[in-house]
Design an enzyme around this catalytic site. Sequence first.
Site, short mmCIF file in Angstrom:
data_model
loop_
_atom_site.label_atom_id
_atom_site.label_comp_id
_atom_site.label_asym_id
_atom_site.label_seq_id
_atom_site.Cartn_x
_atom_site.Cartn_y
_atom_site.Cartn_z
N ASP A 112 -5.40 20.23 -13.61
CA ASP A 112 -5.74 18.92 -14.15
C ASP A 112 -5.34 18.93 -15.62
O ASP A 112 -5.95 19.61 -16.44
CB ASP A 112 -7.25 18.67 -13.97
CG ASP A 112 -7.66 17.27 -14.41
OD1 ASP A 112 -7.02 16.73 -15.34
OD2 ASP A 112 -8.64 16.74 -13.86
N TYR B 143 -14.50 18.27 -14.37
CA TYR B 143 -15.03 16.91 -14.36
C TYR B 143 -16.02 16.76 -13.19
O TYR B 143 -15.75 17.23 -12.08
CB TYR B 143 -13.86 15.92 -14.23
CG TYR B 143 -14.33 14.51 -14.08
CD1 TYR B 143 -15.09 13.90 -15.08
CD2 TYR B 143 -14.07 13.78 -12.93
CE1 TYR B 143 -15.56 12.62 -14.94
CE2 TYR B 143 -14.52 12.48 -12.79
CZ TYR B 143 -15.27 11.92 -13.79
OH TYR B 143 -15.75 10.64 -13.64
N ARG C 15 0.83 -1.21 0.00
CA ARG C 15 0.00 0.00 0.00
C ARG C 15 0.87 1.27 0.00
O ARG C 15 0.41 2.35 -0.33
CB ARG C 15 -0.96 0.00 1.19
CG ARG C 15 -1.79 1.25 1.32
CD ARG C 15 -3.10 1.09 2.11
NE ARG C 15 -3.03 0.18 3.23
CZ ARG C 15 -2.51 0.49 4.43
NH1 ARG C 15 -1.99 1.66 4.66
NH2 ARG C 15 -2.53 -0.41 5.39
N LYS D 64 -6.98 8.16 -19.21
CA LYS D 64 -7.26 8.71 -20.54
C LYS D 64 -6.03 8.58 -21.45
O LYS D 64 -5.57 7.49 -21.67
CB LYS D 64 -7.74 10.16 -20.38
CG LYS D 64 -8.81 10.34 -19.30
CD LYS D 64 -10.08 9.65 -19.70
CE LYS D 64 -11.26 9.69 -18.74
NZ LYS D 64 -11.14 9.91 -17.35
C1 PLP Z 1 -10.50 15.85 -16.60
C2 PLP Z 1 -10.73 14.66 -15.73
N1 PLP Z 1 -10.17 14.64 -14.51
C3 PLP Z 1 -10.36 13.59 -13.68
C4 PLP Z 1 -11.16 12.53 -14.04
C5 PLP Z 1 -11.35 11.38 -13.08
O1 PLP Z 1 -10.48 10.35 -13.44
P1 PLP Z 1 -10.76 8.77 -13.17
O2 PLP Z 1 -11.98 8.41 -13.95
O3 PLP Z 1 -9.50 8.13 -13.66
O4 PLP Z 1 -10.95 8.64 -11.71
C6 PLP Z 1 -11.75 12.50 -15.31
C7 PLP Z 1 -12.59 11.36 -15.71
O5 PLP Z 1 -13.26 11.38 -16.71
C8 PLP Z 1 -11.54 13.61 -16.17
O6 PLP Z 1 -12.11 13.67 -17.38
#
Ligand code: PLP
Length: 396
Positions: free
Chosen positions: A185, A113, A60, A210
């Site tokens: 992000d 998001y 972990r 992604k």
């Molecule tokens: C811009 C963005 N940040 C964070 C996330 C969250 O990521 P995860 O689905 O890997 O937890 C997403 C998910 O679609 C996203 O599009």
Amino acid sequence: MKKKKKIGFSSRAVHIGHEPCPETGALVSPIYQTSTYTYENTEEAGKIFSGEKFGYLYGRDHSPTELQLEEKIASLENGEACKAFASGMAAISAVAFALLESGDHVICGDVVYGGTYGLFHKVMSKYDVEVTYVDTSNIENIEAAIRDNTKYLHIETPANPTLRLTDIKKTANLCKKHGIKLVVDNTFMTPYYQRPLDLGADIVVHSATKYMGGHGDLIAGVVVGSKEFIEEGLHEPVTKIGGLIAPFIAFLLKRGLQTLPVRMEKHSSNAIKVAKFLEGRPEFKKVIFPGLESHPQHLLAKEQMGGSFGALICVEVEGGLEAGRKLVDNLEMISLAVSLGDVGTLVQHPASMTHKSLPVEERIESGITDGLIRFSIGIEDPEDIIEDIEQALEKL
Ligand SMILES: Cc1ncc(COP(=O)(O)O)c(C=O)c1O
């Protein structure tokens, strides 16, 4: 890797974190698929547990595969260190738990998001943390929202689905002036095209699910920043909440990253071709893509996005909900799926899918109109992507 001199981005993507196996010489490092570690004796174990000597403690906290991945990502983002998590949301939450205390305030872009929005709104609010959502494309809105107890600003640029940009450099300067941290992000651009730390941001987060992973076969997230923040700031969230990336996923992600530059180039060049095609079709009221001159921040996009405009395109089809559904239902090669950054082109119609349960006024207010469709352009032959959309449009 024997070469010590500074090597370029693509070479680092291929080589960093890919040391051959020291025991067998296998070119590809093995996956250290283990939950715990053994020691010669209690003396050796004692040194490792007390931090006198480097060693592995428990799955972990660390694994060799995870550390190799983190070395690669830190290098690609030009950061001092990286921590990899089981999902993008685990990474974003760990940052929130590291930076915020009860009584603090955080500012977040108003188009982010949904999971990030929910984290501040539904989870952090339980711990007496206040959040203000602002349109961060206008720097004055950010300055007006800063309070004495503001700890950080979280942004996405471009923001999904409006594809509105935030000027990272100007925003970082403003945050520095007020002594607050800037968290970016960088999921949609990846470090190949946009490196927020070079522009003054403090912390970068990703949904590595992604483009970083790139093949639609894993869920992961990463945080990149100073050594101090990653090793000390994130220590408690990582070890007490849990959520470290698993060795097998770290291996897949590390492999995916080796081809990040070539994939991103193809995503990007395909997206420009598809956006131009969409812009020329009468069925669309709007085509939103930072690479089009019609995008209100096209000039900033040219400056900030490293020569690319990303590979997300949003369109608003004439004919509302029914036309939106019909168009996506008639696509043949393109997959109807949420998420993005996969090698294959994906499409989704938020009004009838992800945002179906939201009250209509609330949905429209957040920019999700009835006819809005989002494409995540893949790396197929661009003619085939265009032909698929064309045949679906003929059926409207
Ligand atoms: C811009 C963005 N940040 C964070 C996330 C969250 O990521 P995860 O689905 O890997 O937890 C997403 C998910 O679609 C996203 O599009």
